[in-house]
Write an enzyme that holds these catalytic residues in place. Structure first.
Site, PDB file in Angstrom:
ATOM      1  N   THR A   1      30.536  43.573  13.040  1.00 26.69           N
ATOM      2  CA  THR A   1      29.620  42.505  12.661  1.00 26.69           C
ATOM      3  C   THR A   1      28.615  43.084  11.675  1.00 26.69           C
ATOM      4  O   THR A   1      28.788  44.230  11.206  1.00 26.69           O
ATOM      5  CB  THR A   1      28.990  41.860  13.923  1.00 26.69           C
ATOM      6  OG1 THR A   1      28.213  40.741  13.505  1.00 26.69           O
ATOM      7  CG2 THR A   1      28.132  42.824  14.714  1.00 26.69           C
TER       8      THR A   1
ATOM      9  N   ARG B   1      24.248  26.078  -2.713  1.00 24.00           N
ATOM     10  CA  ARG B   1      22.944  26.016  -3.380  1.00 24.00           C
ATOM     11  C   ARG B   1      22.906  26.983  -4.552  1.00 24.00           C
ATOM     12  O   ARG B   1      22.572  26.623  -5.674  1.00 24.00           O
ATOM     13  CB  ARG B   1      21.876  26.352  -2.344  1.00 24.00           C
ATOM     14  CG  ARG B   1      20.480  26.437  -2.847  1.00 24.00           C
ATOM     15  CD  ARG B   1      19.559  26.840  -1.722  1.00 24.00           C
ATOM     16  NE  ARG B   1      19.893  28.150  -1.167  1.00 24.00           N
ATOM     17  CZ  ARG B   1      19.214  28.748  -0.201  1.00 24.00           C
ATOM     18  NH1 ARG B   1      18.180  28.153   0.352  1.00 24.00           N
ATOM     19  NH2 ARG B   1      19.564  29.934   0.226  1.00 24.00           N
TER      20      ARG B   1
ATOM     21  N   GLY C   1      29.783  34.575   4.017  1.00 29.96           N
ATOM     22  CA  GLY C   1      30.928  35.188   4.683  1.00 29.96           C
ATOM     23  C   GLY C   1      31.734  34.211   5.521  1.00 29.96           C
ATOM     24  O   GLY C   1      32.970  34.213   5.485  1.00 29.96           O
ATOM     25  N   ALA C   2      31.048  33.363   6.294  1.00 34.57           N
ATOM     26  CA  ALA C   2      31.758  32.410   7.150  1.00 34.57           C
ATOM     27  C   ALA C   2      32.535  31.409   6.288  1.00 34.57           C
ATOM     28  O   ALA C   2      33.699  31.106   6.566  1.00 34.57           O
ATOM     29  CB  ALA C   2      30.763  31.685   8.056  1.00 34.57           C
TER      30      ALA C   2
ATOM     31  N   LYS D   1      31.205  44.460   7.955  1.00 32.58           N
ATOM     32  CA  LYS D   1      32.471  43.735   7.760  1.00 32.58           C
ATOM     33  C   LYS D   1      33.200  44.113   6.460  1.00 32.58           C
ATOM     34  O   LYS D   1      34.417  44.037   6.397  1.00 32.58           O
ATOM     35  CB  LYS D   1      32.234  42.217   7.786  1.00 32.58           C
ATOM     36  CG  LYS D   1      31.941  41.674   9.178  1.00 32.58           C
ATOM     37  CD  LYS D   1      31.899  40.154   9.160  1.00 32.58           C
ATOM     38  CE  LYS D   1      31.563  39.602  10.541  1.00 32.58           C
ATOM     39  NZ  LYS D   1      31.618  38.136  10.595  1.00 32.58           N
TER      40      LYS D   1
ATOM     41  N   ASP E   1      37.759  35.095  11.889  1.00 30.24           N
ATOM     42  CA  ASP E   1      36.739  34.028  11.817  1.00 30.24           C
ATOM     43  C   ASP E   1      37.339  32.689  11.363  1.00 30.24           C
ATOM     44  O   ASP E   1      37.171  31.664  12.022  1.00 30.24           O
ATOM     45  CB  ASP E   1      35.612  34.424  10.856  1.00 30.24           C
ATOM     46  CG  ASP E   1      34.588  35.340  11.506  1.00 30.24           C
ATOM     47  OD1 ASP E   1      34.481  35.337  12.745  1.00 30.24           O
ATOM     48  OD2 ASP E   1      33.885  36.059  10.763  1.00 30.24           O
TER      49      ASP E   1
ATOM     50  N   ASN F   1      36.651  41.466  10.469  1.00 30.31           N
ATOM     51  CA  ASN F   1      35.785  41.369  11.662  1.00 30.31           C
ATOM     52  C   ASN F   1      36.476  41.936  12.900  1.00 30.31           C
ATOM     53  O   ASN F   1      35.842  42.066  13.951  1.00 30.31           O
ATOM     54  CB  ASN F   1      35.327  39.925  11.912  1.00 30.31           C
ATOM     55  CG  ASN F   1      36.416  39.061  12.509  1.00 30.31           C
ATOM     56  OD1 ASN F   1      37.599  39.338  12.335  1.00 30.31           O
ATOM     57  ND2 ASN F   1      36.031  38.014  13.191  1.00 30.31           N
TER      58      ASN F   1
HETATM   59  P1  NDP Z   1      25.662  34.356   4.710  1.00 32.32           P
HETATM   60  O1  NDP Z   1      24.287  34.886   4.656  1.00 32.32           O
HETATM   61  O2  NDP Z   1      26.804  35.168   4.192  1.00 32.32           O
HETATM   62  O3  NDP Z   1      25.701  32.915   3.946  1.00 32.32           O
HETATM   63  C1  NDP Z   1      24.725  31.939   4.183  1.00 32.32           C
HETATM   64  C2  NDP Z   1      25.092  30.643   3.459  1.00 32.32           C
HETATM   65  O4  NDP Z   1      24.151  29.628   3.848  1.00 32.32           O
HETATM   66  C3  NDP Z   1      25.017  30.730   1.934  1.00 32.32           C
HETATM   67  O5  NDP Z   1      25.998  29.897   1.373  1.00 32.32           O
HETATM   68  C4  NDP Z   1      23.612  30.185   1.650  1.00 32.32           C
HETATM   69  O6  NDP Z   1      23.496  29.610   0.364  1.00 32.32           O
HETATM   70  C5  NDP Z   1      23.542  29.083   2.677  1.00 32.32           C
HETATM   71  N1  NDP Z   1      22.170  28.684   2.991  1.00 32.32           N
HETATM   72  C6  NDP Z   1      21.293  29.331   3.812  1.00 32.32           C
HETATM   73  N2  NDP Z   1      20.127  28.642   3.862  1.00 32.32           N
HETATM   74  C7  NDP Z   1      20.274  27.551   3.056  1.00 32.32           C
HETATM   75  C8  NDP Z   1      19.428  26.460   2.713  1.00 32.32           C
HETATM   76  N3  NDP Z   1      18.196  26.355   3.197  1.00 32.32           N
HETATM   77  N4  NDP Z   1      19.918  25.510   1.870  1.00 32.32           N
HETATM   78  C9  NDP Z   1      21.179  25.607   1.376  1.00 32.32           C
HETATM   79  N5  NDP Z   1      22.029  26.620   1.670  1.00 32.32           N
HETATM   80  C10 NDP Z   1      21.579  27.583   2.512  1.00 32.32           C
HETATM   81  O7  NDP Z   1      25.897  33.965   6.240  1.00 32.32           O
HETATM   82  P2  NDP Z   1      27.291  33.824   7.029  1.00 32.32           P
HETATM   83  O8  NDP Z   1      28.253  33.093   6.187  1.00 32.32           O
HETATM   84  O9  NDP Z   1      27.662  35.134   7.601  1.00 32.32           O
HETATM   85  O10 NDP Z   1      26.830  32.930   8.274  1.00 32.32           O
HETATM   86  C11 NDP Z   1      26.523  31.547   8.081  1.00 32.32           C
HETATM   87  C12 NDP Z   1      26.376  30.901   9.457  1.00 32.32           C
HETATM   88  O11 NDP Z   1      27.642  30.977  10.142  1.00 32.32           O
HETATM   89  C13 NDP Z   1      25.361  31.600  10.378  1.00 32.32           C
HETATM   90  O12 NDP Z   1      24.636  30.582  11.044  1.00 32.32           O
HETATM   91  C14 NDP Z   1      26.229  32.345  11.378  1.00 32.32           C
HETATM   92  O13 NDP Z   1      25.612  32.465  12.646  1.00 32.32           O
HETATM   93  C15 NDP Z   1      27.429  31.414  11.470  1.00 32.32           C
HETATM   94  N6  NDP Z   1      28.653  32.056  11.922  1.00 32.32           N
HETATM   95  C16 NDP Z   1      29.291  31.482  12.991  1.00 32.32           C
HETATM   96  C17 NDP Z   1      30.471  32.009  13.466  1.00 32.32           C
HETATM   97  C18 NDP Z   1      31.123  31.365  14.627  1.00 32.32           C
HETATM   98  O14 NDP Z   1      32.066  31.950  15.176  1.00 32.32           O
HETATM   99  N7  NDP Z   1      30.720  30.165  15.020  1.00 32.32           N
HETATM  100  C19 NDP Z   1      31.082  33.208  12.847  1.00 32.32           C
HETATM  101  C20 NDP Z   1      30.355  33.709  11.689  1.00 32.32           C
HETATM  102  C21 NDP Z   1      29.183  33.140  11.272  1.00 32.32           C
HETATM  103  P3  NDP Z   1      22.998  30.512  -0.919  1.00 32.32           P
HETATM  104  O15 NDP Z   1      24.218  31.238  -1.404  1.00 32.32           O
HETATM  105  O16 NDP Z   1      22.520  29.474  -1.859  1.00 32.32           O
HETATM  106  O17 NDP Z   1      21.921  31.429  -0.396  1.00 32.32           O
END
Ligand code: NDP
Length: 286
Positions: free
Chosen positions: A67, A157, A135-136, A71, A107, A92
């Site tokens: 994690t 965004r 990443g997700a 990763k 994932d 992962n």
């Molecule tokens: P990252 O940091 O890699 O990506 C975050 C994403 O969210 C980006 O696309 C970012 O956009 C966007 N974002 C964050 N805040 C905002 C906002 N205020 N407005 C618009 N876009 C926003 O995170 P991960 O992909 O690793 O994780 C994302 C979510 O997935 C987390 O909540 C994590 O807990 C969850 N998750 C759940 C799993 C499960 O098994 N259920 C497994 C893995 C993750 P920008 O590029 O513009 O910053």
């Protein structure tokens, strides 16, 4: 039969890692099947990742989860990467095959198993909108493309992050993946079959936030899913429920990515029901 006191070992490397609930879920699965296996939740710093992987080899561990922040960095320490994990560019789950350590990514596959099993939707030929390009999102979009979705629209965004992710995945998969910058409120079209929030909007403690999407034109069968699992009942999930739309929460993906990992490690069908109960208890959801 001679006594066998040797446990098989798996676990998770991360930093921070203390709040990761996966161990509770995997240990419940081992108990349910009477397996003498242990899941170790281990804090490993980036500088120690190489040593930690040597430990996996030295201890003959059956595998390991990675994690934040390992990763991507883990890839250079492995012997082989599964094709979908190579497309995603992140691992992962590591499994052992003889002396070889093989990188997998469960994932996106976990998300898809939830879509199929919990929501009863086959992603083939479906039109999907994915919010986010982290990443997700990358794992989910890759697996949706490989599963034959007919149109995957990514909204993000940050323009450059979204464009780069989609261009990379299109060149590797030749799949129908498109990108649009996410500006203001996105109106979900009536022909969309699945909406995925793959951003961290709504994640604890940001409980009042909701992705700016308008569901008024949604078809009655639109599946609204959220990767955020803490809390599982996000504002997006609540809003969709209030409209009578089918929903899929982030616990589903979390359980199934673990179930797939369990199956890769043990070769046995995962006791999913026991894993779900343990995860909900560990997160204090029930
Ligand atoms: P990252 O940091 O890699 O990506 C975050 C994403 O969210 C980006 O696309 C970012 O956009 C966007 N974002 C964050 N805040 C905002 C906002 N205020 N407005 C618009 N876009 C926003 O995170 P991960 O992909 O690793 O994780 C994302 C979510 O997935 C987390 O909540 C994590 O807990 C969850 N998750 C759940 C799993 C499960 O098994 N259920 C497994 C893995 C993750 P920008 O590029 O513009 O910053």
């Amino acid at each position: 039969m001679p006594a066998n006191f040797k446990a098989e070992l798996v676990g998770c490397f991360g930093q921070p890692v203390a709040e990761n609930p996966t161990g509770a879920m995997q240990e419940a699965a081992f108990r349910a099947l009477g397996l003498n296996w242990r899941y170790l939740t281990v804090e490993v710093s980036p500088e120690r990742l190489r040593d930690a992987l040597s430990g996996v080899r030295a201890f003959g561990m059956k595998g390991i989860n990675l994690t934040i922040p390992h990763k991507v960095a883990v890839i250079e320490h492995l012997d082989e990467i599964a094709p979908d994990a190579a497309i995603i560019g992140a691992v992962n789950t590591v499994r052992r095959d003889g002396d070889r350590l093989i990188g997998e990514n469960t994932d996106g596959k976990g998300f898809l198993r939830g879509v199929r099993t919990d929501a009863g939707v086959d992603p083939r030929n479906k039109r999907v909108v994915v919010l986010g390009a982290g990443g997700a999102a990358r794992a989910i979009v890759t697996e949706l493309a490989l599963a034959g979705a007919s149109d995957v629209l990514v909204l993000n965004r940050s323009l450059s992050r979204g464009e780069q992710m989609v261009a990379g995945l299109v060149s590797k998969t030749k799949a129908p993946i498109r990108f649009e910058p996410w500006r203001g409120t996105y109106k979900v079209a009536g022909d969309t079959d699945v909406l995925v929030n793959a951003t961290s909007i709504g994640l604890y403690p940001d409980l009042d936030s909701v992705p700016p999407v308008d569901l008024r034109d949604a078809q009655p069968g639109l599946l609204v899913s959220d990767v955020v699992f803490n809390p599982p009942e996000t504002r997006l999930i609540r809003a969709a429920r209030q409209r009578g739309l089918p929903v899929l929460d982030g616990l589903s993906m979390l359980v199934y990515q673990g179930a797939i990992g369990f199956e890769l490690w043990t070769g046995q069908k995962a006791p999913e029901a026991a894993m779900k109960v343990a995860l909900r208890q560990a997160l204090g959801v029930d």
